[in-house]
Design a protein around this motif. Structure first.
Motif, PDB file in Angstrom:
ATOM      1  N   UNK A 142       1.148  -0.976   0.439  1.00  0.00           N
ATOM      2  CA  UNK A 142       0.671  -0.414  -0.532  1.00  0.00           C
ATOM      3  C   UNK A 142       1.053   1.034  -0.281  1.00  0.00           C
ATOM      4  N   UNK A 143       2.294   1.379   0.013  1.00  0.00           N
ATOM      5  CA  UNK A 143       2.518   2.513   0.536  1.00  0.00           C
ATOM      6  C   UNK A 143       4.071   2.283  -1.086  1.00  0.00           C
ATOM      7  N   UNK A 173       1.957  -3.120  -7.617  1.00  0.00           N
ATOM      8  CA  UNK A 173       3.908  -3.791  -7.187  1.00  0.00           C
ATOM      9  C   UNK A 173       3.022  -4.262  -5.518  1.00  0.00           C
ATOM     10  N   UNK A 174       3.845  -5.607  -5.603  1.00  0.00           N
ATOM     11  CA  UNK A 174       3.455  -6.476  -4.158  1.00  0.00           C
ATOM     12  C   UNK A 174       4.418  -6.504  -3.058  1.00  0.00           C
ATOM     13  N   UNK A 175       4.008  -6.910  -2.073  1.00  0.00           N
ATOM     14  CA  UNK A 175       5.035  -6.808  -0.559  1.00  0.00           C
ATOM     15  C   UNK A 175       5.332  -8.259  -0.466  1.00  0.00           C
ATOM     16  N   UNK A 233      -0.189  -4.218   6.269  1.00  0.00           N
ATOM     17  CA  UNK A 233       0.487  -3.018   7.030  1.00  0.00           C
ATOM     18  C   UNK A 233       0.155  -1.923   8.070  1.00  0.00           C
ATOM     19  N   UNK A 234       0.670  -2.539   9.559  1.00  0.00           N
ATOM     20  CA  UNK A 234      -0.038  -1.884  10.542  1.00  0.00           C
ATOM     21  C   UNK A 234       0.008  -0.024  10.520  1.00  0.00           C
ATOM     22  N   UNK A 257       5.338  -4.058  10.087  1.00  0.00           N
ATOM     23  CA  UNK A 257       6.224  -3.072   8.886  1.00  0.00           C
ATOM     24  C   UNK A 257       6.734  -1.478   9.333  1.00  0.00           C
ATOM     25  N   UNK A 258       7.801  -1.208   8.822  1.00  0.00           N
ATOM     26  CA  UNK A 258       8.619   0.117   8.733  1.00  0.00           C
ATOM     27  C   UNK A 258       9.342  -0.189  10.450  1.00  0.00           C
TER      28      UNK A 258
END
Length: 333
Positions: A142-143, A173-175, A233-234, A257-258
């Motif tokens: 999502x980012x 694009x995927x994670x 994604x939290x 994430x992050x």
């Protein structure tokens, strides 16, 4: 459409190094709590864990007779020494590329999860779902679009390259943190050597390494699921107004994430982090991790520094506004 399993277990893989061993127990506990209907085989892709670490994992996860941990043999020499790594992304990130080579031939699918994830719902329907001809089932990052706007010279080549793929080829694009892999189909064409060949053509552009590689290699060959339910994604969810209760009740696979994690101290805290601690509770390292975060935060200046930065910026804006008002008065008499 959901495939009817013929007694096959749910197979999940993760690649922990020694540093994140305590974190893996939260992932394992989340599987124990939520996946009771099917046997689960957990493939621990690691070359750094010692016999004591493995025994601790086995004792914890295999207390449920339907749960099993497998430690596949991994030859580190298969990975070139010049593959890029960082403190955040160690060599283990490439181990997901080995799965087509090291899994037994009868295994047709596996769910790969990053170690900073938890399973928050029963996932058999997702796991046994039809690939619909695709190589993987994934969730959109999502980012991604936001990262392409960042003016960082170190990622300019990467961003230009993937922006072109997005705009001209429709790249979605995927994670790579959550990959439901169609091993039966993947192993017909992809092996570690094949992935390394592709990476060589991408090396001067890749910044997110394995993730950039998989997106480039498998563009147009993957099936997408709802990323507000799977691979959530939290931090991004928090920024969009989602709460602990929302994620707890509605998300099936959650990704912390992050760089700042629930178990680290240099961070602005948010309520969704509680979900990770819910699953960490009762694991062997729970109290140790709680103490580490608490005592480290006592000595951390992170929040104070962020506050002082905002205060300084506010004072600069006040000064600019005051100066602007003075100029305006001169013109208006």
């Amino acid at each position: 459409m959901t495939r009817t399993p013929s007694g096959a277990p749910i197979r999940i893989a993760a690649a922990p190094d020694k540093k994140v061993l305590p974190v893996v127990f939260a992932l394992l506990n989340s599987i124990l709590i939520n996946e009771k209907g099917y046997p689960v085989e957990f493939y621990c892709l690691s070359t750094k864990l010692d016999d004591q670490d493995k025994a601790l994992l086995l004792d914890f996860f295999c207390k449920d007779p339907q749960k099993k941990i497998i430690f596949p043999r991994i030859n580190e020499d298969l990975l070139p020494n010049d593959l890029p790594t960082t403190d955040v992304w160690p060599q283990e990130m490439y181990y997901r590329l080995l799965l087509t080579d090291i899994l037994d031939k009868e295994i047709d699918r596996i769910l790969y999860l990053d170690t900073d994830m938890i399973v928050n719902k029963e996932i058999s329907d997702f796991y046994f779902s039809d690939f619909e001809g695709s190589l993987m089932t994934v969730a959109k990052d999502p980012v991604f679009d936001y990262t392409l706007t960042l003016n960082n010279p170190n990622t300019k080549a990467r961003n230009d390259f993937f922006r072109h793929l997005r705009d001209n080829e429709g790249l979605n694009y995927f994670c790579s943190g959550m990959l439901l892999m169609n091993i039966a189909k993947l192993r017909k064409e992809y092996s570690l050597n094949r992935y390394l060949e592709i990476f060589d053509s991408l090396r001067d552009k890749a910044a997110l390494y394995d993730q950039d590689l998989l997106n480039y290699a498998h563009r147009g060959q993957v099936r997408y699921v709802d990323n507000t339910v799977y691979g959530v994604f939290t931090w991004d969810s928090h920024n969009k107004g989602r709460t602990y209760e929302d994620i707890k009740n509605n998300a099936a696979i959650v990704h912390f994430t992050a760089p700042a994690k629930p178990w680290t101290h240099n961070a602005i805290r948010y309520d969704i982090e509680q979900l990770w601690w819910d699953y960490a509770k009762g694991t062997p390292y729970y109290l140790t991790m709680l103490e580490n975060v608490f005592f480290a935060s006592l000595h951390s200046t992170f929040t104070e520094d962020e506050f002082n930065k905002l205060k300084s910026e506010n004072e600069e804006l006040r000064s600019l506004l005051s100066h602007s008002m003075e100029i305006l008065k001169k013109f208006t008499g």
